[in-house]
Design an enzyme around this catalytic site. Structure first.
Site, PDB file in Angstrom:
ATOM      1  N   GLU A 188       0.776  -1.483  -0.244  1.00 45.11           N
ATOM      2  CA  GLU A 188       0.139  -0.203  -0.737  1.00 45.11           C
ATOM      3  C   GLU A 188       0.625   1.619   0.334  1.00 45.11           C
ATOM      4  OE1 GLU A 188      -1.977  -0.956   3.526  1.00 45.11           O
ATOM      5  OE2 GLU A 188      -3.481  -2.449   2.513  1.00 45.11           O
TER       6      GLU A 188
ATOM      7  N   GLU B 188      -5.258  -6.319   2.607  1.00 47.12           N
ATOM      8  CA  GLU B 188      -4.198  -7.240   2.539  1.00 47.12           C
ATOM      9  C   GLU B 188      -4.250  -9.107   2.399  1.00 47.12           C
ATOM     10  OE1 GLU B 188      -5.178  -5.587   4.967  1.00 47.12           O
ATOM     11  OE2 GLU B 188      -3.774  -3.143   5.334  1.00 47.12           O
TER      12      GLU B 188
ATOM     13  N   PHE C 278       1.882  -2.546   8.550  1.00 49.75           N
ATOM     14  CA  PHE C 278       2.328  -2.395  10.368  1.00 49.75           C
ATOM     15  C   PHE C 278       1.674  -3.805  10.272  1.00 49.75           C
ATOM     16  CE2 PHE C 278       1.243   1.563  12.718  1.00 49.75           C
ATOM     17  CZ  PHE C 278       1.523   2.899  11.536  1.00 49.75           C
TER      18      PHE C 278
ATOM     19  N   HIS D 260      -1.951   0.071  16.616  1.00 51.28           N
ATOM     20  CA  HIS D 260      -1.135   0.247  15.606  1.00 51.28           C
ATOM     21  C   HIS D 260       0.289  -0.102  16.810  1.00 51.28           C
ATOM     22  CE1 HIS D 260      -4.365   1.579  12.552  1.00 51.28           C
ATOM     23  NE2 HIS D 260      -2.709   2.118  11.382  1.00 51.28           N
TER      24      HIS D 260
END
Lengths: 335, 330
Positions: free
Chosen positions: A30, A61, A84, A131
């Site tokens: 991405e 993903e 992440f 995150h």
């Protein structure tokens, strides 16, 4: 020849070298193309190698990790960036049920030269519960995928290059708090083997075992242990979690008799608990004290500064753990 | 006697399809029996009734094309040319099996034939198929990848991720949906917000077609132009094949979810009946049709016997095909 580079630039250099030397290497992820990646790691690669080699993907993903796995089987060497590690869970099926098993369940007819790059951990702070996680143990638990956790810029370059060239599926877990740290990085091709831990500081009294950013806290703690407590700590950077270099750990413990494993992630069912068990089994006769762990707390990573700082292990915690291991009250460390 | 109005080539092609369909049916019936006798390990997902979809699709493919399919795997593997003893070997957990006994019924692989390990995670094969197709595009290889899934998979999010990828990157992939009406043992229409699966996928912009999956010629007629189009760079397509499985979702399922009237009505459209009737109407003798069926049964039987005689994997081979890195970790 070496020169000083940031960790992010070192990763970028490995990608550029591998893209240039092997036309089957492609990058997917991405925002990695024109935008150069959220952490600047792929800066300039789209311009140099074009859209067929550096592919922006939809935010999906499972889809793009699956696509990369299929491409790996069919002759490409894809390097996927998952922004992440928290997002890699969306693709867990493709990593765990597919990439890690396809060679085996094909009876050896297929190989999966897939590299997944991602990053984890707490950096500047405030990234919140989804995150900030450190999830290496989930993936280290799965047979069939190698896991690397570089600490230095040189290793970030060399472990990635090795991962891209091997036929094994590999997961490279970078640390968002390391991207702008600097270190000496060899120029040109630089390969670091998997399964060889690095002794970052020699010492005789105690073994501090870290990986990724926890090596930083181990080194800071070792300096303080020497200065303030007369304790000579050895610091070992695991570099890869799968394969795990148990021999280097056992050799060190044979000398020191004491070990503390330091990880940012929580303790339960983790790399740290596994190392403690392995050392207890293998080094029982050498151990002078139980193997200790210094870890993050067993709860989601909080947002507020005060709570996040409390959540994350620090060099102070490593000093306290080390002192407890040598039988001194941890209160000494705050003196 | 062959009718003079039917070209012999076509008759031969249909007889060849009939043979493969009977071979699939014979192996499936045999598997059902072996399961009842507790002679095989684990449940199997049989495809009796769905033979025309697999055979009608695979006859449109060339030797370099690739197949990414699911745990309802036996029929597709045979349709793509897997030797039946290799199939039985895998089902019986033999070292001679197509996946060396490591995968079993759900994970059949023969990469020489372009057969990618069949997948036991619903919907997971679609992005993998796209990746195989992307590699072909990047390497300038004129391959088409067929990926197969059931209508139940149309509820999986990754299916739409994969359709989007194929459309935006114009990948040579044919998405074949075998709609056998039941998502495992639940009527699929109860779990679907639209009347047709094709309605669900249209938002991706993919070329979509629907065909009678009980008629091997109808599958062939629908599939062939789309396969050829994908091969020449025209992009992906979705084909829904309306079919029915006479077998359960898996061996040993309770079968309470279907009425005997429903099954009987589909038996009238059994793909073997449909094709045999057509050939008979076109002048092929009953004797010839029976010969095809008997030849297929004999081949299945011989393959089964041969597979039973093969050894199981030796204990010392347990580490084969595993990662050297993972095995040295402890």
């Amino acid at each position: 020849m070496t020169r000083t580079l940031t960790y992010a630039a070192a990763v970028n250099e490995a990608l550029a070298i591998e893209l240039a030397r092997d036309p089957s290497v492609i990058l997917l992820g991405e925002d990695i193309g024109v935008q150069g990646g959220m952490f600047t790691v792929t800066t300039g690669l789209y311009e140099e190698f074009g859209p067929d080699r550096v592919m922006d993907t939809p935010i999906a993903e499972a889809g793009f990790v699956g696509l990369a796995t299929g491409a790996a089987i069919a002759g490409m060497r894809p390097v996927v960036e998952v922004m992440f590690i928290d997002f890699l869970l969306v693709a867990a099926d493709q990593v765990i049920n597919q990439a890690a098993k396809l060679r085996f369940m094909s009876g050896g007819q297929l190989t999966v030269p897939l590299t997944i790059r991602t990053q984890q951990g707490i950096a500047a702070g405030g990234s919140g519960p989804q995150h900030s996680q450190s999830l290496e143990s989930i993936f280290a638990h799965v047979p069939g995928i190698a896991v690397a956790t570089p600490y230095t810029p040189a290793d970030a370059k060399g472990l990635l290059a090795t991962a891209i060239r091997t036929d094994e599926p590999t997961l490279i877990i970078e640390h968002k708090g390391l991207y702008f740290t600097k270190g000496e990085v060899p120029e040109g091709e630089h390969l670091v083997p998997f399964g060889q831990a690095s002794v970052r500081r020699k010492g005789a009294d105690l073994t501090l075992i870290g990986f990724s950013r926890s090596v930083e806290w181990c080194l800071a703690a070792a300096a303080r242990l020497a200065d303030q407590h007369g304790i000579d700590a050895e610091v070992i950077d695991l570099r890869t979690l799968v394969p795990l270099d148990v021999d280097t750990l056992a050799r060190s413990v044979a000398t020191t008799g004491r070990a503390v494993v330091v990880q940012e992630s929580p303790r339960a069912a983790s790399v740290g608990t596994d190392i403690a068990t392995t050392l207890t089994e293998r080094c029982w006769d050498d151990l002078l004290a139980p193997v200790r762990l210094v870890t993050g707390l067993g709860m989601p990573v909080p947002y507020a500064r005060t709570l996040e700082e409390q959540w994350r292990p620090s060099a102070d915690d490593v000093v306290a753990g080390a002192l407890a291991t040598v039988g001194r009250a941890s209160a000494e460390s705050s003196a | 006697m062959h009718s003079t109005t039917v070209e012999p080539q076509r008759t031969d092609r249909l007889l060849s399809s009939l043979y493969t369909m009977w071979l699939i049916r014979a192996t499936q019936d045999r598997c059902e029996q072996l399961f009842r006798e507790a002679k095989v390990r684990g449940a199997m997902h049989l495809s009796s009734g769905q033979e025309a979809v697999a055979v009608g699709t695979c006859i449109c493919l060339g030797p370099d094309d690739r197949l990414v399919f699911t745990y309802r795997s036996h029929g597709w593997a045979l349709a793509r040319g897997m030797a039946p003893e290799s199939l039985f070997g895998e089902i019986f957990g033999r070292a001679s099996g197509c996946s060396r006994g490591r995968g079993g019924s759900k994970h059949l692989c023969d990469w020489e034939l372009g057969i990618f390990p069949s997948n036991a995670i619903v919907g997971a094969g679609l992005p993998l198929a796209n990746g195989i197709a992307l590699a072909a595009v990047r390497k300038n290889e004129a391959r088409v990848v067929v990926t197969v899934f059931g209508e139940g998979a149309s509820n999986q999010g990754v299916v739409y991720e994969a359709l989007a990828q194929a459309v935006i990157w114009k990948l040579p992939v044919i998405f074949v949906c075998e709609n056998n009406l039941y998502a495992e043992v639940t009527p699929a229409h109860q779990m679907r917000p639209t009347a047709e699966v094709a309605d669900l996928v249209k938002g991706s912009g993919i070329t979509a077609a629907v065909c009678d999956g009980m008629d091997v010629e109808a599958v062939d007629d629908t599939m062939r132009p789309l396969v050829d189009r994908a091969r020449s760079g025209g992009g992906p397509a979705f084909v829904e094949c309306k079919t029915y499985r006479f077998a359960g979702h898996m061996t040993g399922d309770h079968k309470k979810y279907r009425t005997s009237e429903e099954i009987a009505s589909w038996r009238l459209r059994d793909p073997l009946v449909v094709l045999s009737d057509r050939l008979r109407a076109e002048g092929v003798s009953q004797e010839s049709l029976s010969e095809v069926r008997d030849r297929a049964s004999a081949a299945a039987q011989a393959a089964e016997s041969a597979a039973w005689n093969e050894p199981e994997p030796a204990p010392e081979t347990i580490g084969d095909y595993t990662s050297a890195w993972a095995m040295t970790a402890r």
